[in-house]
Write an enzyme that holds these catalytic residues in place. Structure first.
Site, PDB file in Angstrom:
ATOM      1  N   HIS A  96       0.868  -1.162   0.000  1.00  0.00           N
ATOM      2  CA  HIS A  96       0.000   0.000   0.000  1.00  0.00           C
ATOM      3  C   HIS A  96       0.912   1.222   0.000  1.00  0.00           C
ATOM      4  O   HIS A  96       1.695   1.415   0.930  1.00  0.00           O
ATOM      5  CB  HIS A  96      -0.920  -0.008   1.229  1.00  0.00           C
ATOM      6  CG  HIS A  96      -1.957  -1.087   1.135  1.00  0.00           C
ATOM      7  ND1 HIS A  96      -2.268  -1.926   2.158  1.00  0.00           N
ATOM      8  CD2 HIS A  96      -2.740  -1.469   0.069  1.00  0.00           C
ATOM      9  CE1 HIS A  96      -3.211  -2.779   1.762  1.00  0.00           C
ATOM     10  NE2 HIS A  96      -3.512  -2.524   0.498  1.00  0.00           N
ATOM     11  N   GLU A  99       1.627   3.285   3.013  1.00  0.00           N
ATOM     12  CA  GLU A  99       2.143   2.662   4.232  1.00  0.00           C
ATOM     13  C   GLU A  99       3.657   2.595   4.080  1.00  0.00           C
ATOM     14  O   GLU A  99       4.207   1.630   3.556  1.00  0.00           O
ATOM     15  CB  GLU A  99       1.494   1.299   4.435  1.00  0.00           C
ATOM     16  CG  GLU A  99      -0.012   1.461   4.663  1.00  0.00           C
ATOM     17  CD  GLU A  99      -0.798   0.160   4.569  1.00  0.00           C
ATOM     18  OE1 GLU A  99      -2.038   0.226   4.548  1.00  0.00           O
ATOM     19  OE2 GLU A  99      -0.180  -0.921   4.513  1.00  0.00           O
ATOM     20  N   HIS A 206       2.993  -3.981   6.299  1.00  0.00           N
ATOM     21  CA  HIS A 206       1.983  -2.936   6.112  1.00  0.00           C
ATOM     22  C   HIS A 206       2.057  -1.927   7.250  1.00  0.00           C
ATOM     23  O   HIS A 206       2.988  -1.959   8.054  1.00  0.00           O
ATOM     24  CB  HIS A 206       0.580  -3.568   6.059  1.00  0.00           C
ATOM     25  CG  HIS A 206       0.301  -4.284   4.779  1.00  0.00           C
ATOM     26  ND1 HIS A 206      -0.438  -3.748   3.766  1.00  0.00           N
ATOM     27  CD2 HIS A 206       0.709  -5.509   4.343  1.00  0.00           C
ATOM     28  CE1 HIS A 206      -0.504  -4.599   2.765  1.00  0.00           C
ATOM     29  NE2 HIS A 206       0.185  -5.674   3.088  1.00  0.00           N
ATOM     30  N   GLU A 299       1.774  -5.408  10.552  1.00  0.00           N
ATOM     31  CA  GLU A 299       1.469  -3.979  10.545  1.00  0.00           C
ATOM     32  C   GLU A 299       2.498  -3.347  11.475  1.00  0.00           C
ATOM     33  O   GLU A 299       2.604  -3.721  12.635  1.00  0.00           O
ATOM     34  CB  GLU A 299       0.058  -3.731  11.105  1.00  0.00           C
ATOM     35  CG  GLU A 299      -1.016  -4.635  10.531  1.00  0.00           C
ATOM     36  CD  GLU A 299      -1.576  -4.132   9.222  1.00  0.00           C
ATOM     37  OE1 GLU A 299      -1.362  -2.949   8.905  1.00  0.00           O
ATOM     38  OE2 GLU A 299      -2.209  -4.937   8.495  1.00  0.00           O
TER      39      GLU A 299
HETATM   40 ZN   LIG Z   1      -1.662  -2.242   4.002  1.00  0.00          ZN
END
Ligand SMILES: [Zn+2]
Length: 1226
Positions: A96, A99, A206, A299
């Site tokens: 992404h 990110e 992420h 994350e």
């Molecule tokens: Zn992501």
């Protein structure tokens, strides 16, 4: 003491120089204070490779929508090549685009690995033993749009430039019809990369929370929250997720306290992805289910794109977690799946009892099955080819993986159905063959039979093999015999096959009632294979096999046309060709109608018919339909009401009709006519189909990508790649070229090779070639064990062009290895010259063996990558014996230039005095070499020695009159003149006692002039095989220090290649009688001295010095022929044709220059076609895909390494490498 200071001084100077020339100022060091945009990232990644070329390699796996490269940094030792035994791990960041933390953190990780390598033992071990791939940004376009400080992703950088969310657009797990988005080249590239590299472990990075989430990422219902969706390896995934979380100071608390949901809690900082947030079309499940890889998503931070001032903290938070997670690629069980010949089996399955998820082996047959500590039963299988094998109670401990190798037995070994292979395994068959030709020989064994027609034996073997491999669902039985006593086989495919299972509906397929109906039979055999191979993989097949008993009688008439049985006459089958089938729940009604009419006399009923009728009666099938001359019958259970007939009908129908997933036509490219009975083979499958009389074929295939090969007699084979989708039928048409045209193609290839040899014969172009080669960088001194492992590794890595075997043993029982390199290791070609390179006859001359190993490696890694080397290897047979005297070599003393320690073998015999013809008590080492030489057929031999700087040619014994001295001297001078110093003839070596050697004109001497002695290998080679042998003294020092190996290689690489080129020169030809028949065993005498004999094809070849030579050709019963040839130093041997004009007579002795060139051309053309075809077929058989994959890798990597101005550094650094190349590190 003085030394110490000198070294220190040198060191200081080198540091100064290094600082001055270093292009990297302090600004290149990480300051952790800024994000890198695309350009800065690109520059930074390139700077890593320039600085650390030995352990890093940068490649782009594709481009983004806006044309940005998708960079992947590979960090490992030998970073430009694939080495067996190293598991692959990957990190993907910034998928992404907004990110952004992961993007920077991964760059820091790269820097950390590269700078700590060699300093920090943990990083060193990780880089040594792991093939690490790091992709800092999967979405470079998105990142360019994202804005620093945007924590919530409001700046629209999340998606790619076409607004595709890359983590929602992988093919969906629960929707087989979902296809790839067209506007996400980033995903296409990553999928290709995932499938090609077969990663073992991966992390997808992420932002937006602080959490580790493990598969699956979605459920079939796609309810956003709260539905736990465990993978079969759930416990392992939890452990992997915890590994990261526990090493991350915030994640492990499980309370990220992100502003948007400050109360969110995850125990231990991990969660099942689907449970916390359903992600449809994510990468995670794809990696696991399709990519062989265990992947966890991390994350890293609440804020997606925090200010750059946070980067240093983020790096510190994640560093330990990133390293520890990667180390987990080494847990569980690892090893190889291979054949009994030691050939790795790619794409074999490794399954663990109790876990419904198997993984497959990589290109070397190596596998890595991550597992938690415990005891497991592990099964390796390679369906269709080998017996599967299960090892029980394998212990997995904490830490390093348990090594577990599987050797799978070939199914064919136990089936005495086929005759012995036609392809000859030359001369060395009795030697212990370690590698390579096993598979290909077996392949050719089978395919030779198959290529004409699918015979009864083939079918029997096929059914046997399928029922052995898939014994849980396949069972075959015979229902009777044909007129000629052949069995009528039926294959039952079902769970618990062969047992009575009341309540299960049964389907029968009967094929080929007419002897000539090949199509129905092929389709049914194909169906058998299809059902078995896809059971457990394809839901529909699994369902069908679970709920149905399928009986298939592929061959109703195994005797073929002669005993033709027109069964349909006897069965008044309910034909329903209008599509679909008719079925009846009263199974007996129809059948009664279908019995032969009483008016047919019993005598006329063939045994086949009786057998089939009894079978139908016994199983109570209701006959229903006929397709392509066959029948389908169905039997419903009595409780038919409980079954959804419509579903059942659709399954059988769909399977039969819809899943002809590939079809097409085979056509002659010139005439446009259909080619009837052409054979279509799918690579990897043993089953083949044949085209109909209109050239059409059908083939059932599961979704995937395949190589289809079409063969037809008189035509060149053709290959097409097809991608089979579940949803549609692919049309693949073949256009075949007739062989006659191929013949001219063969001539063209010959002409091309001729030009290549001529081109390379100028020193300049040879030098250019040698410099353009991929370096192997393997140089270091090896003891016997290391040398053996190195050779095994080489043979394992390049099974298609190498064969490793032992020639015999030394006194101390060390193997004397020979490595054969050739385009077709399994068979000899008629016009292929054979080259021998030998070293280590005297164990104290230690450089020679290492130079030959480097030479072998360079040949291997450049095959398929460098077109010139590929052609040279394809057209030559190179036998390398790196060490004749391994016992002596063990005793040699490093750094000793004059020591005689190790000169002799363990019984104090100088082997080069032991080659006495007819001596029965020769040393075992001598004996081994004698066998090789007596095996014959060598065109030229080069022996590497040490202790001087010159070359000698035969003979070593003093009294020999050397009639062909001109040629022998010339051959030695070819080596010498390509060496930068040797040809100067000023040796300048001292003998260790302060005496200097005299100078040698042009650096070439006859052996006897240098060191006159008897019993030399050189003389033996001349006497026994007429093979000229040149002995090269590679340098003054017998055992130079290791840092001199690279300069030595640089000097000797070109001469070694020059000699390889030389074997294609000289004179060659064909000897025939008056009728144009080849004359075998004819003696060709050159200039009255050298004797060459023609082989069974009447072919001969010998090397000659440039100039004009007289050939005298004699054969018993023929009149002697004389001819004259011109040989050029830069031209390939141009085959001449010699024809005996008359039988021998006492009077006439005609001298004639044979000029029947046209006839010669015909013969040579047929040799060429043979050559060309065999090379084509070989390519097909020898795992085309494997080679392609390998070549592409090397290609990509070589381009990158070539870009690097510091490519030379790679060479130099490799020298000090303490890892053994290609080898297992554990
Ligand atoms: Zn992501």
């Amino acid at each position: 003491m003085a030394y110490f200071w000198i070294i220190l001084l040198l060191f200081a100077v080198s540091r100064v120089i290094h600082c001055e020339i270093s292009p990297f100022g302090p600004e290149n060091e990480e300051n952790y204070k800024e994000y890198y945009n695309y350009l800065a990232l690109t520059r930074r990644l390139h700077s890593f490779v320039e600085r650390y070329p030995r352990i890093s390699n940068l490649a782009s796996i594709g481009k983004s929508i806006e044309g940005r490269e998708l960079w992947v940094m590979r960090v490992t030792t030998h970073s430009i090549m694939d080495v067996p035994g190293k598991p692959r791990v990957r990190y993907v960041g910034n998928m992404h685009g907004d990110e952004a933390v992961s993007r920077q953190v991964l760059v820091y990780l790269i820097e950390y690995l590269l700078t700590q390598y060699g300093t920090d033992p943990r990083v060193t071990a990780l880089v040594n033993y792991t093939d690490i791939y790091i992709m800092p940004s999967m979405n470079p376009d998105g990142f360019e749009r994202a804005i620093e400080g945007d924590c919530k992703g409001n700046s629209a950088g999340r998606d790619n430039a076409k607004h595709v969310d890359l983590n929602r657009s992988f093919p969906e797990q629960f929707d087989a019809t979902s296809t790839l988005a067209n506007d996400a080249p980033e995903i296409t590239a990553v999928i290709k990369w995932i499938l090609q590299r077969k990663f073992v472990l991966s992390g997808d990075l992420h932002g937006g929370s602080v959490l580790a989430s493990y598969p699956f990422d979605d459920t079939i219902s796609h309810i956003m929250l709260g539905v736990y969706s465990p993978a079969d390896d759930a416990a392992l995934f939890r452990y992997l997720a915890q590994t990261y979380a526990q090493n991350h100071p915030i994640m492990r608390e499980g309370r990220a306290q992100c502003p948007d949901d400050p109360n969110e809690k995850f125990k231990d900082g991990i969660t099942n992805r689907a449970e916390s947030y359903d992600v449809k079309g994510g990468m995670q499940y794809f990696s696991y289910l399709r990519g062989n890889c265990f992947e966890v998503t991390f994350e890293l931070s609440c804020c997606k794109y925090p200010l750059a001032s946070d980067l240093y903290t983020e790096w510190n938070n994640n560093r330990e977690a990133l390293l520890t997670y990667m180390e987990k690629v080494h847990i569980g069980i690892r090893g190889y799946v291979m054949t009994s010949a030691g050939i790795g089996l790619p794409d074999s399955n490794i399954s663990v009892a109790g876990i419904d998820h198997s993984i497959t082996t990589w290109i070397f047959g190596d596998y890595y099955r991550l597992l938690l500590p415990g005891t497991y039963n592990i099964t390796a299988s390679s369906p269709g080819w080998y017996h599967s094998k299960t090892v029980h109670n394998v212990k997995v401990n904490e830490g390093r993986a348990t090594l577990l190798n599987f050797i799978l037995k070939d199914l064919i070994e136990e089936m005495p159905l086929l005759e012995s292979p036609a392809s000859a395994i030359p001369t060395t068959a009795r030697h212990q063959v370690l590698s390579s030709q096993g598979v290909s020989t077996l392949l050719s064994k089978v395919q030779q039979h198959d290529s004409s027609y699918h015979s009864y034996l083939d079918m029997e073997q096929f059914l046997h093999r399928i029922s052995t491999v898939h014994s849980s669902v396949a069972h075959f039985y015979s229902i009777g015999q044909s007129v000629r006593g052949r069995k009528l086989y039926v294959m039952e495919i079902s769970t618990n096959p062969g047992t009575d299972q009341p309540g299960k509906p049964q389907v029968m397929f009967v094929g080929s009632m007419h002897g000539n109906d090949a199509v129905g039979r092929e389709i049914l055999l194909n169906l058998v294979e299809y059902l078995c191979l896809n059971y457990g993989n394809e839901p529909l097949v699994t369902q069908l096999v679970n709920t149905t008993r399928v009986h298939i009688l592929p061959f109703m008439n195994p005797d073929g046309n002669e005993g033709a049985v027109d069964a349909q006459k006897y069965f008044a089958v309910n034909e329903d060709l209008g599509g679909g089938m008719r079925y009846s729940s009263d199974q007996n009604t129809d059948l009664n109608l279908n019995f032969p009419e009483l008016s047919y006399a019993r005598d006329f009923v063939q045994p086949e018919t009786t057998a089939v009728m009894n079978w139908i009666k016994a199983y109570s099938f209701a006959l229903s339909a006929s397709i392509l001359g066959g029948m389908i019958g169905i039997k419903y259970p009595n409780s038919v009401g409980s079954l959804d007939e419509a579903v059942f009908k659709s399954i059988t129908n769909a399977y039969y009709m819809v899943h002809f997933s590939v079809r097409g036509r085979v056509t002659d490219i010139q005439s446009g006519q259909a080619i009837a009975n052409a054979t279509i083979v799918v690579e990897g499958s043993r089953h083949q189909v044949h085209a109909t009389s209109t050239g059409r074929y059908w083939r059932l295939m599961a979704p995937g990508i395949y190589q289809l090969h079409a063969f037809a007699p008189g035509y060149a084979a053709s290959v097409m790649t097809v991608r089979v989708l579940e949803t549609q039928v692919e049309q693949v048409d073949f256009w075949l070229t007739q062989e006659q045209l191929l013949q001219s193609e063969g001539q063209m290839e010959e002409e091309e090779f001729r030009k290549l040899v001529e081109g390379l014969s100028s020193a300049l172009s040879l030098e250019q070639l040698v410099q353009s080669l991929l370096p192997a960088g393997t140089l270091l001194y090896r003891n016997y064990k290391e040398r053996s492992e190195f050779l095994r590794g080489l043979a394992l890595s390049f099974p298609h062009i190498t064969r490793l075997y032992g020639l015999g043993h030394s006194w101390e029982f060390r193997t004397i290895w020979a490595l054969e390199i050739s385009g077709s290791p399994e068979s000899l070609r008629p016009t292929e010259p054979k080259m021998r390179y030998v070293a280590g006859v005297h164990g104290n001359a230690a450089a020679g063996p290492e130079l030959l190993l480097e030479f072998a490696s360079v040949l291997c890694i450049n095959y398929g990558w460098n077109p010139t080397i590929t052609k040279l290897i394809d057209r030559s047979r190179i036998v390398i014996v790196p060490c004749v005297n391994p016992d002596g070599r063990e005793l040699a003393q490093e750094g000793k230039c004059f020591s005689t320690a190790g000169l002799t073998n363990a019984h104090s015999v100088d082997l080069d005095t032991d080659f006495l013809y007819g001596n029965i008590s020769v040393q075992p080492e001598t004996h081994a070499m004698m066998d090789l030489i007596e095996g014959g057929g060598f065109t030229l031999s080069v022996v590497l020695e040490g202790g001087s700087l010159m070359a000698t040619y035969p003979y070593d014994r003093p009294t020999q009159a050397v009639q062909n001295e001109e040629t022998l001297r010339y051959l030695a001078s070819v080596y010498v003149s390509n060496h930068p110093l040797m040809h100067l003839g000023y040796i300048g070596c001292s003998d260790g006692l302060g005496r200097n050697e005299r100078s040698v004109p042009q650096g070439v001497l006859r052996g006897a002039e240098f060191n006159s002695h008897t019993g030399s290998m050189k003389d033996f080679s001349m006497d026994v095989d007429a093979c000229p042998e040149v002995t090269v003294y590679v340098g003054c020092c017998l055992y130079p220090p290791p840092q001199q190996l690279l300069p030595l290689w640089t000097e000797h690489a070109m001469p070694l290649f020059a000699m390889l080129l030389e074997i294609h020169k000289g004179v060659s030809g064909v000897v025939q009688d008056r009728e144009g028949q080849p004359v075998a065993g004819a003696v060709v005498r050159v200039n009255g001295s050298i004797l060459v004999r023609t082989d069974t094809r009447g072919y001969f070849h010998t090397l000659l010095a440039p100039g004009t030579h007289q050939l005298q050709v004699q054969a018993p019963g023929f009149q002697e022929q004389l001819t004259q040839v011109n040989v050029s130093s830069h031209q390939m041997a141009s085959p001449i044709m010699i024809q005996f004009t008359a039988n021998s007579s006492r009077f006439a002795q005609k001298v004639e220059l044979a000029a029947a060139i046209s006839i010669a051309t015909v013969i040579l053309c047929s040799l060429l076609v043979w050559h060309f075809r065999s090379s084509k077929f070989r390519r097909i058989r020898d795992h085309v895909r494997w080679l392609h994959r390998r070549r592409d890798d090397l290609h990509l990597e070589a381009i990158l390494s070539e870009k690097s101005p510091l490519r030379r550094v790679f060479l130099e650094e490799s020298e000090s490498d303490d890892d053994t190349f290609y080898l297992e590190h554990h």
